[in-house]
Write a protein that holds these residues in place. Structure first.
Motif, short mmCIF file in Angstrom:
data_model
loop_
_atom_site.label_atom_id
_atom_site.label_comp_id
_atom_site.label_asym_id
_atom_site.label_seq_id
_atom_site.Cartn_x
_atom_site.Cartn_y
_atom_site.Cartn_z
N SER A 26 0.83 -1.21 0.00
CA SER A 26 0.00 0.00 0.00
C SER A 26 0.86 1.25 0.00
CB SER A 26 -0.91 0.00 1.22
OG SER A 26 -1.53 1.25 1.40
N ARG A 27 1.90 1.26 0.85
CA ARG A 27 2.74 2.46 0.93
C ARG A 27 3.55 2.67 -0.34
NH1 ARG A 27 0.77 5.74 4.60
NH2 ARG A 27 2.63 6.96 4.16
N LEU A 28 3.97 1.59 -0.99
CA LEU A 28 4.69 1.76 -2.25
C LEU A 28 3.76 2.34 -3.31
CD1 LEU A 28 6.81 -1.52 -2.32
CD2 LEU A 28 7.64 0.82 -2.03
N GLY A 29 2.51 1.87 -3.32
CA GLY A 29 1.54 2.48 -4.23
C GLY A 29 1.30 3.93 -3.87
N GLY A 30 1.22 4.19 -2.55
CA GLY A 30 1.06 5.57 -2.09
C GLY A 30 2.25 6.44 -2.45
N MET A 31 3.45 5.84 -2.50
CA MET A 31 4.64 6.61 -2.87
C MET A 31 4.53 7.11 -4.30
SD MET A 31 8.65 5.47 -3.01
CE MET A 31 8.36 4.37 -4.39
N VAL A 32 4.04 6.26 -5.19
CA VAL A 32 3.87 6.69 -6.58
C VAL A 32 2.89 7.86 -6.66
CG1 VAL A 32 3.07 5.98 -8.86
CG2 VAL A 32 4.42 4.40 -7.45
N ILE A 33 1.78 7.73 -5.94
CA ILE A 33 0.79 8.81 -5.91
C ILE A 33 1.38 10.08 -5.30
CG2 ILE A 33 -1.44 9.53 -4.93
CD1 ILE A 33 -2.23 6.54 -5.00
N MET A 34 2.14 9.90 -4.21
CA MET A 34 2.74 11.05 -3.54
C MET A 34 3.73 11.77 -4.44
SD MET A 34 5.15 11.16 -0.13
CE MET A 34 6.60 10.69 -1.09
N ILE A 35 4.54 11.02 -5.17
CA ILE A 35 5.53 11.64 -6.06
C ILE A 35 4.83 12.43 -7.16
CG2 ILE A 35 7.28 11.11 -7.81
CD1 ILE A 35 8.30 8.92 -5.96
N ILE A 36 3.74 11.88 -7.67
CA ILE A 36 2.98 12.63 -8.70
C ILE A 36 2.48 13.94 -8.11
CG2 ILE A 36 0.88 12.61 -10.11
CD1 ILE A 36 1.25 9.56 -10.37
N GLY A 37 1.84 13.87 -6.95
CA GLY A 37 1.34 15.09 -6.32
C GLY A 37 2.45 16.04 -5.95
N PHE A 38 3.53 15.50 -5.42
CA PHE A 38 4.68 16.29 -5.01
C PHE A 38 5.22 17.09 -6.20
CE2 PHE A 38 8.79 17.13 -3.15
CZ PHE A 38 8.58 17.05 -1.78
N THR A 39 5.40 16.39 -7.31
CA THR A 39 6.00 17.01 -8.49
C THR A 39 5.09 18.07 -9.10
OG1 THR A 39 7.15 14.93 -8.94
CG2 THR A 39 7.02 16.51 -10.74
N VAL A 40 3.82 17.75 -9.21
CA VAL A 40 2.89 18.68 -9.85
C VAL A 40 2.63 19.90 -8.97
CG1 VAL A 40 0.54 18.95 -10.74
CG2 VAL A 40 1.81 16.84 -11.19
N LEU A 41 2.37 19.67 -7.68
CA LEU A 41 2.03 20.79 -6.79
C LEU A 41 3.19 21.75 -6.60
CD1 LEU A 41 -0.05 18.83 -4.13
CD2 LEU A 41 -0.91 20.57 -5.71
N ALA A 42 4.43 21.24 -6.61
CA ALA A 42 5.59 22.12 -6.46
C ALA A 42 5.71 23.09 -7.62
CB ALA A 42 6.87 21.29 -6.34
N ARG A 43 5.12 22.75 -8.75
CA ARG A 43 5.16 23.60 -9.94
C ARG A 43 3.92 24.49 -10.05
NH1 ARG A 43 8.30 19.35 -10.37
NH2 ARG A 43 10.09 19.33 -11.79
N LEU A 44 2.89 24.20 -9.25
CA LEU A 44 1.67 25.00 -9.29
C LEU A 44 1.58 26.00 -8.14
CD1 LEU A 44 -0.99 22.23 -10.14
CD2 LEU A 44 -0.02 23.94 -11.70
N LEU A 45 2.25 25.70 -7.03
CA LEU A 45 2.17 26.54 -5.84
C LEU A 45 3.54 27.13 -5.52
CD1 LEU A 45 -0.06 24.17 -3.67
CD2 LEU A 45 -0.81 26.10 -5.06
N VAL A 46 3.58 28.08 -4.61
CA VAL A 46 4.82 28.78 -4.25
C VAL A 46 5.20 28.40 -2.82
CG1 VAL A 46 4.35 30.70 -5.80
CG2 VAL A 46 3.54 30.81 -3.44
N PRO A 47 6.47 28.64 -2.41
CA PRO A 47 6.88 28.28 -1.05
C PRO A 47 5.99 28.82 0.05
CG PRO A 47 8.81 28.81 -2.37
CD PRO A 47 7.61 29.12 -3.22
N THR A 48 5.44 30.02 -0.12
CA THR A 48 4.58 30.58 0.92
C THR A 48 3.34 29.73 1.14
OG1 THR A 48 5.35 32.82 0.43
CG2 THR A 48 3.27 32.62 1.61
N ASP A 49 2.79 29.17 0.07
CA ASP A 49 1.62 28.29 0.20
C ASP A 49 1.96 27.08 1.07
OD1 ASP A 49 -0.06 29.84 -1.42
OD2 ASP A 49 0.68 28.89 -3.24
N PHE A 50 3.09 26.46 0.79
CA PHE A 50 3.49 25.30 1.58
C PHE A 50 3.82 25.69 3.01
CE2 PHE A 50 4.50 23.93 -2.81
CZ PHE A 50 3.75 22.75 -2.84
#
Length: 494
Positions: A26-50
């Motif tokens: 489950s966590r390995l599957g979650g890692m794939v999902i997390m990396i997708i979200g991690f990569t996309v959101l870092a390009r859509l939001l700014v450090p202040t948002d995080f």
């Protein structure tokens, strides 16, 4: 498992191995999902948002620790099955604390914004307040499942929740919601996980809470909550100290650096976390020497942690550029420093589970209080120096806590000195084997970050596995057996 009790007490080793496998997959599957979200959101939001999200989640973490009140852990650790009436009392108590926390969160945000808090504070507080109310609704089911070491439903629910979190967060970020995309994504993940678990598991019969046993519940709940609350309070103070010293954008940089360091933690280690208390409690009930339990923990965790965090230190540059993209270079050194602290995890990770199972929570409380005092004081002071100094303070405090736990084990558990040495040299050799392939790729090629990682990860895993087998670490044998079973199933399926 029955619907009348919290399930059976003793579990065969096969059940625990299956539970670990379910959670790891489950966590390995979650890692794939997390990396997708991690990569996309870092390009859509700014450090202040995080940064704003991290500051909000620090408050949420404190309230969540209070609301949980150790009720799940109490149900799992007890020798006798907890009656449904007492579980109903535990759930009712947890819900009442959750409701108070939700009211405090939303009321405080309304009263203090915008004079003392950002103008967005009430909007940020709403999804987090709703998330607080969800946990008690599935408390009884989680207790029954953990007591029976049945983690398949929880694993699938966690995967569904992770997918919902990322999907909602990305959708709202694309629509221009900024930091609100992160908070509503978090709420969606919590809600979907709970709905999935309730839809796919059998609940107990509905009973009313009885006050008999309330004293025991509150005694354990106070002790466990004190221990669980201290690190949350420390995190809250540290995050807000960093925000006061350097601004929300720097908090955002730290948040992303911390999340990269947590890739290993949130995949493999967090996958094992829910299984550990039932496994340790069952082993101790069966008469296993506590020193042997600690030694087995080190045999499994040390090769994973040392190799994983050493690889993060080595590959911090391509990790940051691949996952976060341009504009995040300031996090590279912070990632490396935080990963140095992660090398202490084999000694600190799951230690609360052991102290809980041994009924030595006061000892753990003393260790944690001293280490957190250093962590909070030193970290808050270093926040006014630089982000790197702040991270170094956190890494130092992780090693301090590890030293204090090892000292307690050597004093209280017979034979711990000898039992700890063999896993350490096995892990050191496994770590060396892990780094050979990635180091050669890093120094001899000029590949893009994603290409480098695509080659470095399998080469590192191969070197790691070979060294585990050569040093005869039990983890290597277990992985080999698992791979053999999977290969056999694939051949049968073909």
């Amino acid at each position: 498992m029955t619907s009348e009790t919290t399930g059976p007490v003793d579990h065969p080793g096969g059940a625990i191995r299956r539970a670990l496998l379910n959670m790891m997959v489950s966590r390995l599957g979650g890692m794939v999902i997390m990396i997708i979200g991690f990569t996309v959101l870092a390009r859509l939001l700014v450090p202040t948002d995080f940064g704003l999200f991290a500051m909000s989640m620090a408050i949420y973490g404190v309230l969540r620790a209070i609301a949980e009140f150790g009720m799940l852990q109490h149900a799992v650790r007890t020798k006798e099955a907890v009656p449904p009436e007492r579980m109903a009392l535990a759930a009712s108590l947890s819900f009442a604390l959750s409701a108070l926390g939700a009211a405090f969160l939303t009321g405080g945000a309304l009263l203090l914004s915008p004079t003392f808090l950002p103008e967005l504070a009430p909007k940020l507080a709403l999804p987090l307040a709703l998330s607080l109310l969800i946990g008690p609704l599935i408390l009884q089911r989680e207790a029954y499942l953990q007591r029976a070491v049945e983690f398949g439903p929880a694993a699938r629910a966690g995967l569904a929740g992770a997918a919902a979190d990322v999907a909602i967060a990305i959708s709202l970020a694309l629509a221009g919601f900024g930091v609100l995309a992160l908070t509503w994504g978090f709420f969606a993940g919590v809600a979907v996980r709970a709905i999935w678990l309730m839809a796919t598991t059998e609940g107990s019969r509905v009973v009313g809470p009885k006050l008999s046993g309330a004293r025991e519940l509150t005694r354990f709940g106070r002790a466990f909550t004190f221990i669980g609350l201290l690190p949350k309070l420390a995190d809250l103070l540290l995050i807000w100290a960093l925000g006061a010293a350097a601004g929300a954008a720097t908090v955002g940089l730290y948040n992303r650096a911390s999340r990269i360091r947590q890739i290993l933690d949130e995949t493999l280690l967090e996958g094992a976390r829910p299984v550990m208390l039932p496994a340790i409690a069952a082993a101790l009930r069966a008469g296993t020497d506590p020193a042997e339990v600690v030694a087995r923990k080190l045999e499994h965790l040390t090769p994973i942690c040392w190799a994983g965090f050493a690889a993060i230190i080595l590959l911090a540059d391509p990790l940051v550029h691949a996952l976060l993209g341009p504009g995040w270079d300031e996090t590279i050194t912070a990632v490396r420093i935080l990963a140095l602290g992660g090398l202490a995890f084999p000694f600190t990770k799951m230690s609360l589970k052991l102290f809980t199972a041994l009924d030595r929570l006061p000892d753990f409380a003393r260790i944690q209080t001293w280490s957190l005092a250093v962590r909070t004081g030193l970290g808050a002071a270093m926040a006014f120096v630089s982000l790197e100094a702040f991270c170094a303070a956190l890494a130092f405090s992780a090693w301090l806590k590890a030293a204090m736990i090892v000292r307690w084990e050597w004093r209280m558990l017979d034979g711990m000195g000898a039992a700890q040495l063999r896993p350490l040299w096995q892990a050191a050799l496994a770590t060396a084997g892990t780094l050979v392939g990635p180091a050669l790729l890093l120094w001899a090629t000029s590949l893009s970050p994603w290409a480098l990682l695509a080659l470095a990860v399998p080469s590192g895993l191969a070197g790691w596995f070979v060294m585990l087998r050569l040093t005869k670490n039990p983890l290597g044998a277990e992985i080999g057996a698992l791979l053999g079973r999977l290969s056999g199933r694939l051949r049968v399926g073909a």
